[in-house]
Design a protein around this motif. Sequence first.
Motif, mmCIF file in Angstrom:
data_model
loop_
_atom_site.group_PDB
_atom_site.id
_atom_site.type_symbol
_atom_site.label_atom_id
_atom_site.label_comp_id
_atom_site.label_asym_id
_atom_site.label_seq_id
_atom_site.Cartn_x
_atom_site.Cartn_y
_atom_site.Cartn_z
ATOM 1 N N ARG A 180 -2.761 -7.719 -5.961
ATOM 2 C CA ARG A 180 -1.315 -7.493 -6.034
ATOM 3 C C ARG A 180 -0.823 -6.465 -5.021
ATOM 4 O O ARG A 180 0.359 -6.149 -4.997
ATOM 5 C CB ARG A 180 -0.934 -7.056 -7.448
ATOM 6 C CG ARG A 180 -1.232 -8.121 -8.484
ATOM 7 C CD ARG A 180 -0.840 -7.696 -9.870
ATOM 8 N NE ARG A 180 -1.386 -8.649 -10.833
ATOM 9 C CZ ARG A 180 -1.866 -8.315 -12.015
ATOM 10 N NH1 ARG A 180 -1.839 -7.060 -12.421
ATOM 11 N NH2 ARG A 180 -2.368 -9.234 -12.810
ATOM 12 N N VAL A 181 -1.719 -5.945 -4.195
ATOM 13 C CA VAL A 181 -1.356 -4.945 -3.197
ATOM 14 C C VAL A 181 -1.443 -5.574 -1.811
ATOM 15 O O VAL A 181 -2.476 -6.113 -1.423
ATOM 16 C CB VAL A 181 -2.270 -3.704 -3.292
ATOM 17 C CG1 VAL A 181 -1.843 -2.648 -2.273
ATOM 18 C CG2 VAL A 181 -2.251 -3.126 -4.702
ATOM 19 N N LEU A 182 -0.328 -5.501 -1.082
ATOM 20 C CA LEU A 182 -0.205 -6.150 0.224
ATOM 21 C C LEU A 182 0.149 -5.144 1.310
ATOM 22 O O LEU A 182 0.577 -4.026 1.015
ATOM 23 C CB LEU A 182 0.908 -7.206 0.175
ATOM 24 C CG LEU A 182 0.743 -8.335 -0.823
ATOM 25 C CD1 LEU A 182 2.049 -9.105 -0.946
ATOM 26 C CD2 LEU A 182 -0.377 -9.250 -0.388
ATOM 27 N N ARG A 183 0.055 -5.597 2.536
ATOM 28 C CA ARG A 183 0.517 -4.788 3.656
ATOM 29 C C ARG A 183 2.049 -4.758 3.647
ATOM 30 O O ARG A 183 2.695 -5.565 2.979
ATOM 31 C CB ARG A 183 -0.015 -5.350 4.972
ATOM 32 C CG ARG A 183 -1.541 -5.297 4.994
ATOM 33 C CD ARG A 183 -2.136 -5.663 6.319
ATOM 34 N NE ARG A 183 -1.858 -7.045 6.693
ATOM 35 C CZ ARG A 183 -2.359 -7.629 7.771
ATOM 36 N NH1 ARG A 183 -3.156 -6.965 8.573
ATOM 37 N NH2 ARG A 183 -2.065 -8.879 8.043
ATOM 38 N N ALA A 184 2.623 -3.844 4.397
ATOM 39 C CA ALA A 184 4.076 -3.623 4.390
ATOM 40 C C ALA A 184 4.875 -4.849 4.815
ATOM 41 O O ALA A 184 6.032 -4.993 4.431
ATOM 42 C CB ALA A 184 4.424 -2.434 5.279
ATOM 43 N N PRO B 49 -1.522 -10.341 3.210
ATOM 44 C CA PRO B 49 -2.811 -9.771 2.801
ATOM 45 C C PRO B 49 -3.642 -9.412 4.025
ATOM 46 O O PRO B 49 -3.362 -9.881 5.132
ATOM 47 C CB PRO B 49 -3.463 -10.906 2.014
ATOM 48 C CG PRO B 49 -2.887 -12.143 2.603
ATOM 49 C CD PRO B 49 -1.484 -11.793 3.028
ATOM 50 N N ALA B 50 -4.656 -8.619 3.808
ATOM 51 C CA ALA B 50 -5.605 -8.343 4.882
ATOM 52 C C ALA B 50 -6.284 -9.662 5.244
ATOM 53 O O ALA B 50 -6.612 -10.459 4.364
ATOM 54 C CB ALA B 50 -6.631 -7.322 4.417
ATOM 55 N N PRO B 51 -6.474 -9.928 6.534
ATOM 56 C CA PRO B 51 -7.025 -11.226 6.946
ATOM 57 C C PRO B 51 -8.346 -11.604 6.268
ATOM 58 O O PRO B 51 -8.535 -12.756 5.899
ATOM 59 C CB PRO B 51 -7.215 -11.063 8.458
ATOM 60 C CG PRO B 51 -6.193 -10.055 8.850
ATOM 61 C CD PRO B 51 -6.121 -9.091 7.683
ATOM 62 N N ALA C 204 3.381 -17.852 -1.670
ATOM 63 C CA ALA C 204 3.471 -17.409 -0.283
ATOM 64 C C ALA C 204 4.212 -18.443 0.553
ATOM 65 O O ALA C 204 4.193 -19.637 0.261
ATOM 66 C CB ALA C 204 2.073 -17.196 0.287
ATOM 67 N N ASP C 205 4.862 -17.956 1.586
ATOM 68 C CA ASP C 205 5.429 -18.813 2.622
ATOM 69 C C ASP C 205 4.472 -18.693 3.797
ATOM 70 O O ASP C 205 4.519 -17.716 4.541
ATOM 71 C CB ASP C 205 6.828 -18.328 2.982
ATOM 72 C CG ASP C 205 7.483 -19.187 4.043
ATOM 73 O OD1 ASP C 205 6.935 -20.262 4.368
ATOM 74 O OD2 ASP C 205 8.539 -18.788 4.563
ATOM 75 N N GLY C 206 3.549 -19.617 3.881
ATOM 76 C CA GLY C 206 2.462 -19.486 4.849
ATOM 77 C C GLY C 206 1.498 -18.419 4.356
ATOM 78 O O GLY C 206 0.921 -18.551 3.286
ATOM 79 N N GLN C 207 1.372 -17.357 5.107
ATOM 80 C CA GLN C 207 0.486 -16.250 4.735
ATOM 81 C C GLN C 207 1.274 -15.027 4.251
ATOM 82 O O GLN C 207 0.709 -13.957 4.085
ATOM 83 C CB GLN C 207 -0.356 -15.838 5.944
ATOM 84 C CG GLN C 207 -1.332 -16.897 6.392
ATOM 85 C CD GLN C 207 -2.564 -16.944 5.519
ATOM 86 O OE1 GLN C 207 -3.218 -15.943 5.301
ATOM 87 N NE2 GLN C 207 -2.876 -18.110 5.015
ATOM 88 N N ARG C 208 2.571 -15.170 4.028
ATOM 89 C CA ARG C 208 3.420 -14.032 3.702
ATOM 90 C C ARG C 208 4.085 -14.202 2.326
ATOM 91 O O ARG C 208 4.561 -15.265 1.981
ATOM 92 C CB ARG C 208 4.507 -13.882 4.765
ATOM 93 C CG ARG C 208 5.383 -12.656 4.632
ATOM 94 C CD ARG C 208 6.409 -12.576 5.756
ATOM 95 N NE ARG C 208 5.810 -12.762 7.059
ATOM 96 C CZ ARG C 208 5.363 -11.777 7.836
ATOM 97 N NH1 ARG C 208 5.450 -10.536 7.426
ATOM 98 N NH2 ARG C 208 4.837 -12.045 9.010
ATOM 99 N N TYR D 14 0.838 -1.193 0.000
ATOM 100 C CA TYR D 14 0.000 0.000 0.000
ATOM 101 C C TYR D 14 0.875 1.247 0.000
ATOM 102 O O TYR D 14 0.571 2.225 -0.676
ATOM 103 C CB TYR D 14 -0.920 0.016 1.225
ATOM 104 C CG TYR D 14 -2.015 -1.017 1.162
ATOM 105 C CD1 TYR D 14 -3.209 -0.754 0.508
ATOM 106 C CD2 TYR D 14 -1.868 -2.255 1.781
ATOM 107 C CE1 TYR D 14 -4.223 -1.698 0.447
ATOM 108 C CE2 TYR D 14 -2.873 -3.202 1.731
ATOM 109 C CZ TYR D 14 -4.039 -2.920 1.063
ATOM 110 O OH TYR D 14 -5.044 -3.856 0.998
ATOM 111 N N GLY D 15 1.985 1.198 0.718
ATOM 112 C CA GLY D 15 2.912 2.326 0.749
ATOM 113 C C GLY D 15 3.576 2.578 -0.585
ATOM 114 O O GLY D 15 3.783 3.733 -0.976
#
Length: 96
Positions: free
Chosen positions: A54-58, A62-64, A81-85, A24-25
């Motif tokens: 394609r837009v993620l948190r810093a 992703p948003a839950p 992803a590695d898990g949720q990241r 997002y930043g």
Amino acid sequence: MDEQLHERIRDAVASVPPGTVATYGDVAALAGASTPRLVGRVLAEDGHDLPWHRVLRANGTPAPHLATEQLARLRAEGVLADGQRIDLRRFRWRPQ
């Protein structure tokens, strides 16, 4: 928020290529927005036709409430992803 900023944010999100992600930043900086929260607001209100996934948190997550669908869409584009990241060092988009 004025209409020009709104459209710059939409254009920035639309320009993130398949197989990459941005935060997002990143989108806020590219569009000249004062805060990443404006990007989230535009996507929530007017992002249905954009590659919002394609837009993620810093931190690369992703948003839950969107995680399952967002990670599935990214996986379909080759972003794993590695898990949720998502590994931002590997998949982050670096515009010219």
